[in-house]
Design an enzyme around this catalytic site. Structure first.
Site, short mmCIF file in Angstrom:
data_model
loop_
_atom_site.label_atom_id
_atom_site.label_comp_id
_atom_site.label_asym_id
_atom_site.label_seq_id
_atom_site.Cartn_x
_atom_site.Cartn_y
_atom_site.Cartn_z
N SER A 562 0.80 -1.22 0.00
CA SER A 562 0.00 0.00 0.00
C SER A 562 0.83 1.27 0.00
CB SER A 562 -0.93 0.02 1.22
OG SER A 562 -0.17 0.00 2.42
N THR A 804 -2.60 6.01 0.05
CA THR A 804 -2.79 5.04 -1.02
C THR A 804 -3.45 3.77 -0.51
OG1 THR A 804 -0.51 4.28 -0.65
CG2 THR A 804 -0.86 5.88 -2.41
N CYS A 805 -3.39 3.53 0.83
CA CYS A 805 -4.07 2.35 1.39
C CYS A 805 -5.57 2.42 1.12
CB CYS A 805 -3.85 2.28 2.90
SG CYS A 805 -2.13 2.12 3.38
N SER A 806 -6.16 3.58 1.37
CA SER A 806 -7.61 3.74 1.22
C SER A 806 -7.99 4.52 -0.01
CB SER A 806 -8.17 4.45 2.46
OG SER A 806 -7.53 5.72 2.64
N ASP A 842 1.26 8.56 2.77
CA ASP A 842 1.26 7.12 3.07
C ASP A 842 1.96 6.37 1.97
OD1 ASP A 842 0.65 4.85 4.40
OD2 ASP A 842 -1.31 4.63 3.47
#
Length: 842
Positions: A562, A804-806, A842
């Site tokens: 991620s 970028t995770c979510s 992130d």
């Protein structure tokens, strides 16, 4: 094709020189002095402005630095008077900014012109961009020529240009050589010196910047209000006036009202504007009103000179280009209608349009490197403007020499399966070569074959392919995929007596005809393009959440990471040994390169570089595959013994995990051999080698297929970025498409509108970077959500944050659309290297 009329010994000398320069670029060493040559002294003569009032003298202002740029309030330090016919001595050092071309004078030059200030050096404006005025033109000093003649017994001109110095230094010549003018050591040093920690990657970034500037000029503006002051006509009818020439309406026109042969349109251009292309927009309602012969004149209003006469094709009723590629500013352009069709009396025009740019954009100048222009080039940000300017000059010189011999570097035959070693070291700069595109076009056209008389007709069941995509584990061979159905149908035994070679002209756009079972589609090209899209999607799915329908490519480790900004890439599967199909994939890529069709394959630079024959850089190229491994090995190399033993103990063995998740031994019995601290660098080397070469056979098979369709010379001349664009097309992202995939949470309509207004000026590349900044993917479709940034709600104009995770963007409040645009653009190009206001990404 050859590079020109250069003698063989000159070409060989330049090749030796280019190889030396290439090595200096790669090693970040000072470039050879010959490339950076600046003559110690140049003699200039005044060239009077023909549009100005006659005068027997010229006054030149002396400045303590090369300036001022437009709008500067700095004052000149002195004035030099040069009489008509007189000359001015100066150094060979030049400097360009938006004001014009400047030359430097040393103290001795200033003193001989009556300047007795404490100035050790001074700068005078030799040529002002667009504003007219007197110019300083370099001339050969008579005494120098006479001296050379006496020395060598022939009429040698002094060697005073850097190209001549290169040839003089690196070309073997019999007999006495001419002597070069003494170099200006200070000027040479400015071109040779590099800032501390300057890298080859920064030279490549600078080359990309120069290429983008060139491409921008080729797609210059067609906006009248920016470059046009006013427009006049010889006459006009009451209802068909001059305003219709610029109203951009298809159903209006200007009509003259006068005698034949006396109709004209006069454009008064803004200072410094230069015409790239000028068109007449014809009105075809009545043939006798259409121009047949047109002449274009240009220059000052009182001294117009003939530029071009155009005979318009009798069958043409569209826009006609009557002038192109002007090199200098013309204050006035006059279009004279010499003759109409069918001996017509008056003329009608729907309009006039042109593409143009500012004169200062014609040549490299220091003002190109302002901070606002560098936001898309993070490696260049923070570097002094003059450093970038001088470095760009030597890159341009290198490209100029490379262009002069490029025709000699391409292989005579395309049978070789390895990139020509001379070009390999120069790959990053090839896209700047003017001759490159011409050679590529020639190589493709000269290797064309005739298309088949009848298209192969393929029966394809897309319903079976969709069912397979839903459950590919039921048939690992993928026999029901569109890819396999097309491949099997194209075998000689099933379609025709010979294999398709895909070396067809660009105009041959359809390679086969599709008959889709139960769909009732008549394929006039649309079905074929759908088929290519299905093949692309099966090889490299655009979604990271679906199972892989085919075994030829595997997802990179970054797709499950991620924190990576390259989460949509695939690499050839090291375990797959179906090499004939890999070769066919290469053939399809070659066919896409030759045509206007595209085959979208999301492959990292690691693969494209191997296909184009470029050197792979571990830290840069493999980071797009497995960024965590790159970071781990960097840490492992720098760690001390105590930390090494604490982190790894006896658990680190000589093994590596490939992209297909299989463990391989790096040495015999590597799984049972523990890596010792003192052997860690050898372990790192073995891991890098194993991972870089894990898909070597598969890439070689793809390349072999590619070379069956595309000549070796084309791959030698293309950079990996150009190869990717020619095969996959430009990953075009538009604001309208982006709107379909963005959700706003808790925003009022004004802030939403401000955000979209900020994105209006984003290029497709900017928007692709925007996607990658938030999601790690550079192409649509991908869903993303935008939230208000509530970390410091009372503060305006902060950097945005992304996760970028979510796939989320946290957007602060901005005082204006312009500020929002600038900070967003800065963030998407610099998200991996900045930490402003303690913001993190992130």
């Amino acid at each position: 094709m050859r590079a020109g009329e250069e003698a063989t010994h000159q070409v060989l000398g330049r090749l030796r020189f280019l190889l030396q320069c290439s090595e200096c670029f790669r090693r970040a060493r000072p470039l050879p002095a010959a490339l950076c040559y600046v003559p110690r002294e140049v003699q200039y003569k005044i060239c009077k402005d023909p549009a100005a009032a006659a005068s027997s003298r010229s006054l030149l202002s002396v400045w303590d630095g090369p300036g001022p740029a437009r709008g500067s309030e700095r004052a000149a330090r002195a004035t030099i008077e040069v009489r008509k016919g007189g000359c001015l001595r100066a150094t060979g050092e030049e400097y360009r900014n938006s004001a014009g071309l400047w030359v430097k004078l040393r103290k001795e030059h200033l003193e001989e012109n009556g300047v007795c200030h404490e100035l050790e050096e001074g700068w005078v404006l030799a040529q002002r961009f667009g504003d007219g005025g007197d110019k300083l033109v370099p001339v050969d000093p008579v005494e120098k020529i006479q001296q050379q003649h006496q020395t060598f017994g022939t009429d040698y001109k002094p060697v005073a240009s850097w190209e001549q110095v290169v040839d003089l230094t690196y070309t073997m010549q019999l007999g006495k050589k001419p002597v070069s003018v003494e170099p200006d050591e200070a000027g040479v040093q400015k071109l040779r010196s590099m800032p501390p920690n300057w890298s080859y990657e920064q030279d490549m970034e600078l080359g990309r910047f120069l290429y983008d500037i060139t491409e921008r000029d080729q797609h210059c503006k067609d906006c009248f209000k920016d470059h046009l002051n006013s427009i006049e006509v010889s006459s006009q009818m009451d209802d068909f006036k001059i305003t219709h020439l610029t109203d951009n309406q298809g159903d209006t026109y200007w009509e003259s009202n006068g005698l034949p042969g006396q109709h004209w349109v006069r454009l008064h251009m803004k200072k410094r504007s230069v015409i790239k292309k000028l068109w007449l927009m014809l009105n075809a309602c009545i043939n006798s009103y259409v121009p047949r012969r047109v002449a274009v004149y240009g220059g000052p209003a009182n001294r117009l000179q003939h530029l071009r006469t155009v005979l318009i094709n009798e069958n043409s009723y569209q826009d006609v280009c009557i002038l192109r590629d002007m090199k200098t500013h013309m204050p006035v352009l006059e279009i004279r209608i010499l003759e109409c069709r069918e001996q017509g009396y008056n003329v009608r025009l729907r309009g006039i349009k042109f593409k143009s740019f500012w004169e200062g954009d014609l040549s490299l100048n220091a003002d190109m490197f302002q901070a606002a222009q560098l936001v898309r080039y993070p490696l260049l940000e923070g570097v002094d403007t003059d450093v970038l300017y001088h470095r760009a000059i030597v890159i341009q010189r290198f490209i100029q020499l490379l262009d002069s011999v490029l025709g000699y570097l391409i292989p005579i035959s395309d049978e070789s399966d390895s990139s020509f070693s001379v070009l390999r070291g120069m790959k990053p700069f090839l896209q700047l070569c003017k001759l490159g595109k011409t050679l590529i076009t020639h190589c493709l056209q000269s290797s064309e074959s005739s298309p088949p008389c009848m298209l192969p007709k393929l029966l394809i069941n897309r319903q079976l392919a969709r069912e397979h995509r839903a459950h590919p584990e039921l048939d690992p061979s993928g026999r029901n995929t569109v890819f396999t159905q097309v491949y099997e149908n194209l075998k000689p035994s099933k379609t025709n007596n010979h294999l398709l070679n895909y070396r067809w002209p660009q105009t041959h756009r359809q390679w086969w005809e599709c008959d889709f079972t139960t769909e009732g589609v008549i394929d006039n090209g649309g079905g074929f393009r759908d088929c290519l899209t299905d093949i692309s999607e099966e090889l490299c799915p655009s979604s990271g959440d679906v199972p892989m329908p085919l075994p030829f490519f595997v997802r990179t480790s970054n797709q499950s990471n991620s924190s990576s900004d390259t989460r949509d890439m695939y690499v050839p599967n090291p375990s797959c040994k179906d090499f004939p199909k890999y070769e066919w994939i290469g053939q399809l890529m070659g066919a896409a390169l030759r045509s206007k069709e595209i085959l979208v394959l999301a492959l990292p630079s690691l693969v494209w570089k191997q296909l184009s024959g470029e050197e792979v850089i571990w830290s840069k190229d493999f980071a797009a595959v497995d960024v965590e491994l790159v970071k781990l090995l960097e840490m492992l190399e720098e760690v001390d013994r105590e930390a090494f033993n604490f982190m790894f103990g006896k658990e680190l063995t000589y093994t590596a995990v490939r992209s297909d998740q299989r463990v391989v031994e790096l040495i015999p019995k590597g799984s049972s051999t523990v890596v010792r601290f003192e052997d860690r660098k050898e372990f790192i080397r073995l891991v890098q080698k194993a991972r870089l070469e894990e898909s070597k056979e598969q890439v070689a098979a793809i390349r072999a297929g590619l070379l069956r369709v595309v000549p070796q010379a084309v791959l030698d001349l293309l950079t990996w970025q150009q190869l990717e664009r020619k095969v996959c097309g430009n990953p075009e992202v538009t604001v309208d498409e982006l709107k379909k995939f963005i959700t706003f949470e808790d925003f009022d309509s004004n802030r939403i509108q401000q955000f979209w207004d900020a994105l209006k000026n984003f290029t497709s590349e900017d928007l692709s970077r925007f996607l990658k900044f938030i999601t790690g993917r550079s192409r649509l479709p991908v869903q993303l959500t935008i939230y208000p940034d509530r970390s410091i709600p009372e503060r305006l104009d902060r950097m945005p944050e992304a996760s970028t995770c979510s796939c989320s963007l946290f957007l602060p409040k901005y005082s204006s659309v312009k500020t929002c645009e600038e900070l967003l653009r800065f963030a998407v190009y610099n998200c991996m290297s900045i930490d402003t206001d303690k913001n993190t990404w992130d």
